[in-house]
Motif scaffolding. Sequence first.
Motif, PDB file in Angstrom:
ATOM      1  N   ASN A  81     -20.276  -2.417   2.052  1.00  0.00           N
ATOM      2  CA  ASN A  81     -19.266  -1.369   1.892  1.00  0.00           C
ATOM      3  C   ASN A  81     -17.854  -1.941   1.947  1.00  0.00           C
ATOM      4  OD1 ASN A  81     -21.194   0.615   1.605  1.00  0.00           O
ATOM      5  ND2 ASN A  81     -21.123   1.244   3.739  1.00  0.00           N
ATOM      6  N   GLU A 113     -17.088  -3.448  -1.339  1.00  0.00           N
ATOM      7  CA  GLU A 113     -16.838  -2.403  -2.327  1.00  0.00           C
ATOM      8  C   GLU A 113     -15.442  -1.801  -2.153  1.00  0.00           C
ATOM      9  OE1 GLU A 113     -20.061   0.393  -2.052  1.00  0.00           O
ATOM     10  OE2 GLU A 113     -21.485  -0.994  -2.990  1.00  0.00           O
ATOM     11  N   ILE A 114     -15.006  -1.623  -0.924  1.00  0.00           N
ATOM     12  CA  ILE A 114     -13.652  -1.114  -0.664  1.00  0.00           C
ATOM     13  C   ILE A 114     -12.622  -2.087  -1.229  1.00  0.00           C
ATOM     14  CG2 ILE A 114     -11.933  -0.685   1.158  1.00  0.00           C
ATOM     15  CD1 ILE A 114     -14.300   0.493   2.825  1.00  0.00           C
ATOM     16  N   GLU A 115     -12.838  -3.374  -0.989  1.00  0.00           N
ATOM     17  CA  GLU A 115     -11.913  -4.377  -1.545  1.00  0.00           C
ATOM     18  C   GLU A 115     -11.891  -4.309  -3.066  1.00  0.00           C
ATOM     19  OE1 GLU A 115     -11.381  -8.382   0.198  1.00  0.00           O
ATOM     20  OE2 GLU A 115     -13.173  -7.845   1.357  1.00  0.00           O
ATOM     21  N   GLU A 116     -13.069  -4.125  -3.670  1.00  0.00           N
ATOM     22  CA  GLU A 116     -13.141  -4.049  -5.135  1.00  0.00           C
ATOM     23  C   GLU A 116     -12.397  -2.814  -5.651  1.00  0.00           C
ATOM     24  OE1 GLU A 116     -16.547  -2.974  -8.330  1.00  0.00           O
ATOM     25  OE2 GLU A 116     -17.108  -4.464  -6.817  1.00  0.00           O
ATOM     26  N   TYR A 117     -12.641  -1.656  -5.027  1.00  0.00           N
ATOM     27  CA  TYR A 117     -11.936  -0.430  -5.436  1.00  0.00           C
ATOM     28  C   TYR A 117     -10.435  -0.593  -5.261  1.00  0.00           C
ATOM     29  CZ  TYR A 117     -16.523   1.887  -5.172  1.00  0.00           C
ATOM     30  OH  TYR A 117     -17.828   2.232  -5.342  1.00  0.00           O
ATOM     31  N   ASN A 118     -10.069  -1.196  -4.159  1.00  0.00           N
ATOM     32  CA  ASN A 118      -8.648  -1.400  -3.859  1.00  0.00           C
ATOM     33  C   ASN A 118      -7.986  -2.246  -4.946  1.00  0.00           C
ATOM     34  OD1 ASN A 118      -6.258  -1.297  -2.183  1.00  0.00           O
ATOM     35  ND2 ASN A 118      -6.708  -3.403  -1.593  1.00  0.00           N
ATOM     36  N   SER A 119      -8.650  -3.297  -5.373  1.00  0.00           N
ATOM     37  CA  SER A 119      -8.043  -4.178  -6.374  1.00  0.00           C
ATOM     38  C   SER A 119      -8.012  -3.512  -7.756  1.00  0.00           C
ATOM     39  CB  SER A 119      -8.775  -5.512  -6.443  1.00  0.00           C
ATOM     40  OG  SER A 119     -10.088  -5.327  -6.899  1.00  0.00           O
ATOM     41  N   ARG A 120      -8.967  -2.618  -8.030  1.00  0.00           N
ATOM     42  CA  ARG A 120      -9.006  -1.949  -9.337  1.00  0.00           C
ATOM     43  C   ARG A 120      -8.064  -0.757  -9.414  1.00  0.00           C
ATOM     44  NH1 ARG A 120     -15.116  -0.781 -10.477  1.00  0.00           N
ATOM     45  NH2 ARG A 120     -14.381   0.837  -9.123  1.00  0.00           N
ATOM     46  N   LEU A 121      -7.897  -0.043  -8.343  1.00  0.00           N
ATOM     47  CA  LEU A 121      -7.118   1.188  -8.381  1.00  0.00           C
ATOM     48  C   LEU A 121      -5.653   0.893  -8.071  1.00  0.00           C
ATOM     49  CD1 LEU A 121      -9.794   3.513  -6.784  1.00  0.00           C
ATOM     50  CD2 LEU A 121      -9.274   3.176  -9.199  1.00  0.00           C
ATOM     51  N   TYR A 141      -3.574  -1.336  -5.604  1.00  0.00           N
ATOM     52  CA  TYR A 141      -3.736  -2.382  -4.604  1.00  0.00           C
ATOM     53  C   TYR A 141      -2.864  -2.128  -3.377  1.00  0.00           C
ATOM     54  CZ  TYR A 141      -3.951  -6.920  -2.385  1.00  0.00           C
ATOM     55  OH  TYR A 141      -4.140  -7.926  -1.479  1.00  0.00           O
ATOM     56  N   HIS A 161      -6.801  -4.227   1.777  1.00  0.00           N
ATOM     57  CA  HIS A 161      -7.471  -5.495   1.504  1.00  0.00           C
ATOM     58  C   HIS A 161      -7.724  -6.271   2.796  1.00  0.00           C
ATOM     59  CE1 HIS A 161      -8.453  -9.380  -0.202  1.00  0.00           C
ATOM     60  NE2 HIS A 161      -7.522  -9.907   0.574  1.00  0.00           N
TER      61      HIS A 161
END
Length: 120
Positions: free
Chosen positions: A87, A90-98, A100, A105
């Motif tokens: 999880n 996944e939070i880091e991934e969402y953060n970088s895509r949406l 930042y 991060h």
Amino acid sequence: MEKNLNVSILLDFYGAMLTEKQREAVEYYYNDDLSLSEIADNQGISRQGVRDAIKRAEALLFEMEECLGFARRFRILQEGLEQIEKNAREIEEYNSRLSYSKEIHDRAAAIAGLAARLND
């Protein structure tokens, strides 16, 4: 005799509670994959004596797990830590895509790192 591989895991948790002969027989049988005859030769007892020692040890290991539940709790903890780590990634991934946020991060990375350390 059919092998129950859970016995090897229970041996890690409760092996010290068995007699030395029982522990050795179970280790030889489950961890070293020796036959009853090979164990009997190593221990200087009959094949039936080895079988009886393993059966008694298995019963004790399962009884200890039933009463104490350490292996079950460990498995649940390990699965939970793996889920926390997933999880956090996944939070880091969402953060970088949406949008930042360095704070998100850093905190997600800290959570993933802590979960990984606790899971080792």
